[in-house]
Design an enzyme around this catalytic site. Sequence first.
Site: not given
Length: 232
Positions: A57-60
């Site tokens: 998913g979002c790398f954050w």
Amino acid sequence: MNRVASRFLAGAAMLGSAVALVGGASSLSAETAVPAPAAVVTTPAATGRETAIFAGGCFWGVQGVFQHVKGVESAVSGFTGGSAATAHYERVSEGDTGHAESVRVVFDPRVVSYADLLRIYFSVVADPTQLNAQGPDTGTQYRSALFPSDARQTRVARAYLEQLRQAKLWQRPIVTQIERAQPFYPAEGYHQDYLTLHPDSPYIRVNDLPKVVALKRMYPQSWRARPALVRG
């Protein structure tokens, strides 16, 4: 005090406040916050550093969790699976480059093993039953995928996926893929350390801070309060 240090201290304070606000509760679904079992197949502790790449998913959020794991020396957000020419956030976001938003993790295997990182990944980082999506984000760039760096890691990853399938921890099938090692391209600077620097972001508060809370609650022996930031 330089600007980066000042932003880190402010971000860390806000992160602490946000974690306190979330408390013991988590917006992770019951299926996602699953305490995965320890891996049966592991690799012996090496003397040097190891590198592994995780997409979930979002790398954050992926970066934010791994930065709080003891033994992780760096966790960098970036892109894996496509070419250097398209390894840019706006282009990858179109969903047709082959890239996955990913995080390159460099770790000390004497402190935390690849098998340990896999356990954390499947417990709190990503929902392995979501195909080409994680939470509110959809597209192949948000797929759940492992990019082992060598044959040893590949063997451990394959064995662990089979172990999880046999354990039947989730109601839906596991769709996480093991992909061949490919070049990693760091994301733009403003994506790095995003969770720590922007804990007040609505996206971070809803989707990613609960993962950090879950890490601390479920794996206190692996928790480090001060994250391993890209910016030092």
